[in-house]
Design a protein around this motif. Structure first.
Motif, PDB file in Angstrom:
ATOM      1  N   GLU A 125      -6.050  12.656  -2.794  1.00 41.44           N
ATOM      2  CA  GLU A 125      -3.938  13.619  -2.841  1.00 41.44           C
ATOM      3  C   GLU A 125      -4.359  14.820  -3.082  1.00 41.44           C
ATOM      4  O   GLU A 125      -5.002  15.347  -3.322  1.00 41.44           O
ATOM      5  CB  GLU A 125      -3.159  13.134  -4.079  1.00 41.44           C
ATOM      6  N   LYS A 127      -2.042  18.504  -1.456  1.00 42.88           N
ATOM      7  CA  LYS A 127      -1.446  18.778  -0.969  1.00 42.88           C
ATOM      8  C   LYS A 127      -1.399  20.974  -1.392  1.00 42.88           C
ATOM      9  O   LYS A 127      -2.743  21.178  -2.083  1.00 42.88           O
ATOM     10  CB  LYS A 127       0.068  18.953  -2.967  1.00 42.88           C
ATOM     11  N   THR A 155       0.186  18.555   9.626  1.00 40.71           N
ATOM     12  CA  THR A 155       1.655  18.226   8.922  1.00 40.71           C
ATOM     13  C   THR A 155       1.411  19.724   8.397  1.00 40.71           C
ATOM     14  O   THR A 155       1.523  20.341   7.455  1.00 40.71           O
ATOM     15  CB  THR A 155       1.725  17.326   8.058  1.00 40.71           C
ATOM     16  N   THR A 168       4.461  16.245  11.941  1.00 42.07           N
ATOM     17  CA  THR A 168       3.787  16.097  11.624  1.00 42.07           C
ATOM     18  C   THR A 168       3.456  15.535  13.055  1.00 42.07           C
ATOM     19  O   THR A 168       3.655  14.744  13.874  1.00 42.07           O
ATOM     20  CB  THR A 168       3.528  14.474  10.933  1.00 42.07           C
ATOM     21  N   LYS A 192       2.283  16.615   0.943  1.00 42.35           N
ATOM     22  CA  LYS A 192       1.448  16.795   0.210  1.00 42.35           C
ATOM     23  C   LYS A 192       1.106  15.268   1.345  1.00 42.35           C
ATOM     24  O   LYS A 192       1.611  13.983   1.727  1.00 42.35           O
ATOM     25  CB  LYS A 192       1.396  15.232  -0.572  1.00 42.35           C
ATOM     26  N   ALA A 193      -0.506  14.812   1.339  1.00 40.67           N
ATOM     27  CA  ALA A 193      -0.707  13.780   1.807  1.00 40.67           C
ATOM     28  C   ALA A 193      -1.603  13.077   0.719  1.00 40.67           C
ATOM     29  O   ALA A 193      -2.597  13.700   0.350  1.00 40.67           O
ATOM     30  CB  ALA A 193      -1.313  14.034   2.961  1.00 40.67           C
ATOM     31  N   ARG A 195      -4.919   9.741   1.019  1.00 41.43           N
ATOM     32  CA  ARG A 195      -5.506   9.094   1.477  1.00 41.43           C
ATOM     33  C   ARG A 195      -5.473   8.206   1.015  1.00 41.43           C
ATOM     34  O   ARG A 195      -6.178   8.163   0.031  1.00 41.43           O
ATOM     35  CB  ARG A 195      -6.869   9.384   1.759  1.00 41.43           C
ATOM     36  N   VAL A 200      -2.501   7.083   5.891  1.00 41.29           N
ATOM     37  CA  VAL A 200      -2.676   8.107   5.425  1.00 41.29           C
ATOM     38  C   VAL A 200      -1.034   8.293   4.937  1.00 41.29           C
ATOM     39  O   VAL A 200       0.143   8.413   5.810  1.00 41.29           O
ATOM     40  CB  VAL A 200      -3.399   9.526   6.265  1.00 41.29           C
ATOM     41  N   GLU A 201      -0.275   8.541   3.785  1.00 43.04           N
ATOM     42  CA  GLU A 201       0.739   8.390   3.658  1.00 43.04           C
ATOM     43  C   GLU A 201       1.472  10.092   3.706  1.00 43.04           C
ATOM     44  O   GLU A 201       0.698  11.316   2.606  1.00 43.04           O
ATOM     45  CB  GLU A 201       1.936   8.278   2.253  1.00 43.04           C
ATOM     46  N   ILE A 202       2.575  10.678   4.064  1.00 43.77           N
ATOM     47  CA  ILE A 202       2.336  12.412   4.355  1.00 43.77           C
ATOM     48  C   ILE A 202       3.639  12.885   3.158  1.00 43.77           C
ATOM     49  O   ILE A 202       5.009  11.316   3.691  1.00 43.77           O
ATOM     50  CB  ILE A 202       2.612  13.153   5.307  1.00 43.77           C
ATOM     51  N   ARG A 215       6.374   9.987   6.743  1.00 43.94           N
ATOM     52  CA  ARG A 215       4.599  10.044   7.715  1.00 43.94           C
ATOM     53  C   ARG A 215       4.153   8.333   7.069  1.00 43.94           C
ATOM     54  O   ARG A 215       3.205   9.115   6.143  1.00 43.94           O
ATOM     55  CB  ARG A 215       3.913  10.511   8.541  1.00 43.94           C
ATOM     56  N   ASN A 216       3.532   7.813   7.478  1.00 41.52           N
ATOM     57  CA  ASN A 216       2.517   6.748   7.000  1.00 41.52           C
ATOM     58  C   ASN A 216       1.764   6.547   8.254  1.00 41.52           C
ATOM     59  O   ASN A 216       2.501   6.077   9.560  1.00 41.52           O
ATOM     60  CB  ASN A 216       2.900   5.311   6.927  1.00 41.52           C
TER      61      ASN A 216
END
Length: 265
Positions: A125, A127, A155, A168, A192-193, A195, A200-202, A215-216
């Motif tokens: 993670e 950020k 992003t 993004t 924050k991203a 993995r 990857v979730e943003i 975003r995913n």
């Protein structure tokens, strides 16, 4: 404050009395009235002290490992002419007419904007708090996750047509672009991203407490990735971009956690 360490056989006396005379040295003798006189002293058995020293050394080693993730240990791709690190904040003056984009819509490829990064091999993670003195269309600042020039994610905030956008860009051979327009300018934003496996979730936040997904996207798993701070000024002459509270947190491998559950002793 500790002034002296005094030993006698298997005992160690740490004097913490500020009134203790620094010139007093006890070698072979350890007078009993000494302990009663300096009642603030702490008597510790040497075997216990050894354990404490080992614990202290382990703590020191862990701190050194933590320091390896500090801003000073990271490296540049496309280093800008002006940048500095003060109080754990990276501030760069973004290189004019620089960007990351591949082929789609515009027909050109550029890979020349500043990127300050470290390399991570697993799940994590990351950020950061992003602030920018955005001036010109497409001025942008935020996070970047980069495997290579054909596979990367950037992003953050992007300034388009006078408005702030949560932006993004995902590149796999060619680039795509998604935006969330903000109603009004914001002084800063947290990006924050996360993995996990091959995704990857943003997320974004305005207070580092409540995060909203924006975003995913897919990113090749089991592959080292460069993680860090990116800014670009495709149409402009650059701008100041400070990055605060940058942090990368290791996450246990998801597949290994599932294996451990199935194969617990």
């Amino acid at each position: 404050s500790v002034h002296r360490l005094y030993s006698y056989k298997k005992w160690l006396l740490i004097i913490i009395a500020d009134s203790f005379p620094a010139s007093y040295i006890c070698k072979d003798n350890f007078p009993t009235d000494f302990i009663s006189k300096y009642i603030k002293g702490i008597v510790i058995k040497l075997s216990d002290m050894k354990k404490r020293l080992i614990t202290g050394m382990a703590l020191w080693a862990s701190l050194q490992c933590g320091m390896a993730q500090s801003l000073e240990k990271m490296q540049w791709f496309n280093e800008p002419e002006q940048w500095k690190i003060e109080n754990q904040t990276l501030t760069m003056y973004v290189t004019p007419q620089s960007d990351y984009w591949r082929i789609s819509h515009y027909g050109f490829t550029v890979d020349d904007a500043p990127f300050y990064y470290a390399t991570y091999g697993g799940e994590f993670e990351v950020k950061v708090k992003v602030t920018g003195d955005y001036k010109t269309r497409f001025d942008q600042a935020g996070l970047m996750l980069r495997i290579d020039h054909e596979n990367n994610i950037k992003t953050g905030i992007e300034f388009v047509d006078g408005k702030f956008n949560l932006s993004t860009v995902v590149t796999h051979k060619t680039s795509d672009w998604s935006v969330i327009a903000l109603d009004k300018p914001v002084p800063y934003v947290w990006i924050k991203a996360v993995r996990r496996l091959d995704a990857v979730e943003i997320f974004y936040s305005f207070d580092d407490k409540e995060y909203v997904m924006m975003r995913n996207t897919w990113l090749q798993d089991n592959t080292p990735v460069h993680v860090g701070l990116m800014a670009a000024s495709p149409d402009g002459n650059g701008f100041n971009a400070p990055f605060e509270h940058f942090k990368v947190k290791h996450l246990p491998d998801q597949r290994r956690l599932e294996w451990l559950k199935k194969n617990a002793e």
